[in-house]
Write a protein that holds these residues in place. Structure first.
Motif, mmCIF file in Angstrom:
data_model
loop_
_atom_site.group_PDB
_atom_site.id
_atom_site.type_symbol
_atom_site.label_atom_id
_atom_site.label_comp_id
_atom_site.label_asym_id
_atom_site.label_seq_id
_atom_site.Cartn_x
_atom_site.Cartn_y
_atom_site.Cartn_z
ATOM 1 N N PHE A 32 34.852 86.076 -6.134
ATOM 2 C CA PHE A 32 33.721 85.623 -5.320
ATOM 3 C C PHE A 32 33.333 86.653 -4.264
ATOM 4 O O PHE A 32 34.168 87.094 -3.473
ATOM 5 C CB PHE A 32 34.034 84.276 -4.678
ATOM 6 C CG PHE A 32 34.141 83.192 -5.714
ATOM 7 C CD1 PHE A 32 33.001 82.734 -6.376
ATOM 8 C CD2 PHE A 32 35.367 82.674 -6.075
ATOM 9 C CE1 PHE A 32 33.087 81.767 -7.369
ATOM 10 C CE2 PHE A 32 35.460 81.709 -7.073
ATOM 11 C CZ PHE A 32 34.323 81.252 -7.715
ATOM 12 N N ARG A 76 49.355 79.559 5.155
ATOM 13 C CA ARG A 76 49.476 80.072 3.785
ATOM 14 C C ARG A 76 49.986 81.519 3.805
ATOM 15 O O ARG A 76 50.879 81.892 3.044
ATOM 16 C CB ARG A 76 48.103 79.985 3.084
ATOM 17 C CG ARG A 76 47.957 80.863 1.890
ATOM 18 C CD ARG A 76 48.701 80.318 0.672
ATOM 19 N NE ARG A 76 48.922 81.368 -0.298
ATOM 20 C CZ ARG A 76 50.105 81.708 -0.809
ATOM 21 N NH1 ARG A 76 51.191 81.058 -0.471
ATOM 22 N NH2 ARG A 76 50.217 82.675 -1.675
ATOM 23 N N HIS A 118 43.872 78.832 -10.568
ATOM 24 C CA HIS A 118 42.472 78.776 -10.143
ATOM 25 C C HIS A 118 41.544 79.437 -11.159
ATOM 26 O O HIS A 118 40.345 79.505 -10.934
ATOM 27 C CB HIS A 118 42.295 79.455 -8.783
ATOM 28 C CG HIS A 118 42.522 78.518 -7.642
ATOM 29 N ND1 HIS A 118 41.501 77.818 -7.038
ATOM 30 C CD2 HIS A 118 43.656 78.138 -7.022
ATOM 31 C CE1 HIS A 118 41.998 77.059 -6.085
ATOM 32 N NE2 HIS A 118 43.303 77.234 -6.050
ATOM 33 N N ASP A 144 36.375 90.017 -12.380
ATOM 34 C CA ASP A 144 36.962 88.857 -13.045
ATOM 35 C C ASP A 144 38.299 89.261 -13.657
ATOM 36 O O ASP A 144 38.344 90.157 -14.517
ATOM 37 C CB ASP A 144 36.002 88.370 -14.134
ATOM 38 C CG ASP A 144 36.474 87.093 -14.792
ATOM 39 O OD1 ASP A 144 37.639 86.691 -14.566
ATOM 40 O OD2 ASP A 144 35.673 86.505 -15.531
ATOM 41 N N ALA A 145 39.350 88.599 -13.219
ATOM 42 C CA ALA A 145 40.694 88.951 -13.688
ATOM 43 C C ALA A 145 40.885 88.665 -15.171
ATOM 44 O O ALA A 145 41.851 89.138 -15.767
ATOM 45 C CB ALA A 145 41.741 88.193 -12.869
ATOM 46 N N GLU A 162 38.664 90.328 -6.863
ATOM 47 C CA GLU A 162 38.406 88.947 -6.445
ATOM 48 C C GLU A 162 37.053 88.526 -7.020
ATOM 49 O O GLU A 162 36.106 89.298 -7.037
ATOM 50 C CB GLU A 162 38.435 88.881 -4.904
ATOM 51 C CG GLU A 162 37.848 87.651 -4.262
ATOM 52 C CD GLU A 162 38.488 86.337 -4.713
ATOM 53 O OE1 GLU A 162 39.706 86.215 -4.694
ATOM 54 O OE2 GLU A 162 37.709 85.434 -5.091
ATOM 55 N N GLY A 171 42.817 88.155 -7.608
ATOM 56 C CA GLY A 171 42.496 86.977 -6.798
ATOM 57 C C GLY A 171 43.028 87.098 -5.385
ATOM 58 O O GLY A 171 43.871 86.328 -4.953
ATOM 59 N N TYR A 217 49.047 85.969 -6.918
ATOM 60 C CA TYR A 217 49.518 84.833 -6.112
ATOM 61 C C TYR A 217 48.513 83.689 -6.276
ATOM 62 O O TYR A 217 47.403 83.740 -5.758
ATOM 63 C CB TYR A 217 49.581 85.195 -4.634
ATOM 64 C CG TYR A 217 50.579 86.266 -4.235
ATOM 65 C CD1 TYR A 217 51.879 85.929 -3.849
ATOM 66 C CD2 TYR A 217 50.211 87.603 -4.187
ATOM 67 C CE1 TYR A 217 52.776 86.903 -3.433
ATOM 68 C CE2 TYR A 217 51.108 88.587 -3.771
ATOM 69 C CZ TYR A 217 52.382 88.217 -3.396
ATOM 70 O OH TYR A 217 53.273 89.199 -2.974
HETATM 71 C C1 LIG Z 1 44.281 79.788 -4.456
HETATM 72 S S1 LIG Z 1 43.384 81.262 -4.122
HETATM 73 C C2 LIG Z 1 44.754 82.355 -3.755
HETATM 74 C C3 LIG Z 1 44.379 83.427 -2.774
HETATM 75 C C4 LIG Z 1 45.540 84.358 -2.412
HETATM 76 N N1 LIG Z 1 45.948 85.137 -3.567
HETATM 77 C C5 LIG Z 1 46.700 83.543 -1.902
HETATM 78 O O1 LIG Z 1 47.729 83.454 -2.588
HETATM 79 O O2 LIG Z 1 46.599 82.986 -0.822
HETATM 80 C C6 LIG Z 1 42.891 81.832 -5.721
HETATM 81 C C7 LIG Z 1 41.975 83.031 -5.625
HETATM 82 O O3 LIG Z 1 41.753 83.545 -6.930
HETATM 83 C C8 LIG Z 1 40.393 83.833 -7.071
HETATM 84 N N2 LIG Z 1 40.082 83.780 -8.502
HETATM 85 C C9 LIG Z 1 40.050 82.700 -9.317
HETATM 86 N N3 LIG Z 1 39.755 83.052 -10.569
HETATM 87 C C10 LIG Z 1 39.596 84.397 -10.561
HETATM 88 C C11 LIG Z 1 39.278 85.357 -11.562
HETATM 89 N N4 LIG Z 1 39.067 84.996 -12.823
HETATM 90 N N5 LIG Z 1 39.197 86.659 -11.194
HETATM 91 C C12 LIG Z 1 39.422 87.044 -9.909
HETATM 92 N N6 LIG Z 1 39.719 86.170 -8.925
HETATM 93 C C13 LIG Z 1 39.811 84.874 -9.239
HETATM 94 C C14 LIG Z 1 39.693 82.774 -6.250
HETATM 95 O O4 LIG Z 1 38.371 83.141 -5.907
HETATM 96 C C15 LIG Z 1 40.615 82.680 -5.053
HETATM 97 O O5 LIG Z 1 40.262 83.605 -4.058
#
Ligand SMILES: C[S@@+](CC[C@H](N)C(=O)[O-])C[C@H]1O[C@@H](n2cnc3c(N)ncnc32)[C@H](O)[C@@H]1O
Length: 208
Positions: free
Chosen positions: A78, A24, A124, A102-103, A76, A52, A119
């Motif tokens: 989590f 990835r 998600h 939280d985004a 992020e 994220g 990204y």
């Molecule tokens: C598919 S992963 C992508 C990780 C990395 N950006 C990549 O492209 O490989 C999605 C990420 O977004 C985070 N995420 C999802 N909803 C979010 C939110 N509302 N606020 C912050 N992070 C979030 C998830 O915890 C996860 O780590």
């Protein structure tokens, strides 16, 4: 209204195999970042935010190395991923900072950033349109939103639903939907490329 009810993984957990994997990170570095760079250009010395980050922090690293940012913040959702990401980008020192958050509801002030990167965070997120709105809010005038996403076409496809979990919000990002959400948030789309038969899209939008 298309259903996006998640199907519990039955064969392999594709999210676990793909998200945060070396492969990835390679795809992000070799394919996604160069395309975003072509669409939106560098952000020399800029203050940028990644939404994220995941566990590897590849987007933060790319923001500095490829886009030329001076400092990159990450948000992020989590806690365990925040801790892993901090560890993964420790070598970048004070040029990066990763916080749990939280985004859809950022603590950053309006107009705080020269660029916001996302990204694969939209597909998600439970309320991805709020993520776009927040990205627009924290961008300074002239700032840019860089986004790469797998789209509804892929995320809601039967094969993927069989092996991965995504939010069941019934409103997945599509290429047109992301562009429309950007416009709705007051951004101007300056470039977009959609590939893999509509399954993946990269977009850059700027705040006038
Ligand atoms: C598919 S992963 C992508 C990780 C990395 N950006 C990549 O492209 O490989 C999605 C990420 O977004 C985070 N995420 C999802 N909803 C979010 C939110 N509302 N606020 C912050 N992070 C979030 C998830 O915890 C996860 O780590």
């Amino acid at each position: 209204m298309p259903t996006s009810r998640p199907v519990p993984p039955t064969l392999v957990d594709a999210n676990r195999l793909w998200v945060n994997s070396r492969l990835r990170a390679l795809a992000q570095r070799r394919i996604e970042a160069p395309l975003l760079l072509r669409l939106g250009g560098r952000v020399p010395g800029g203050q940028v935010l990644e939404l994220g980050t995941g566990r590897r922090g590849t987007g933060l690293r790319l923001a500095l190395e490829v886009f030329g940012a001076g400092h990159a913040d990450g948000v992020e959702r989590f806690g365990a991923s925040v801790a892993a990401c901090r560890e993964a980008v420790r070598d970048l020192g004070t040029r990066v900072d990763v916080q749990e958050g939280d985004a859809t509801s950022l603590t950053a002030a309006a107009a705080a950033y020269d660029a916001v990167f996302g990204y694969h965070v939209l597909h998600h997120s439970d309320a991805w349109r709020d993520v776009v709105r927040e990205a627009a809010r924290v961008l300074r005038p002239g700032g840019r939103f860089y986004s790469c996403e797998m789209t509804a076409r892929f995320v809601d496809s039967r094969p993927l639903r069989a092996v991965s979990r995504h939010p069941a919000d019934g409103d997945r990002p599509t290429p047109e939907g992301i562009a429309a959400a950007c416009r709705g948030a007051g951004l101007t789309v300056v470039g977009q490329q959609t590939r893999l038969a509509g399954c993946w899209t990269a977009l850059v939008a700027t705040r006038p």
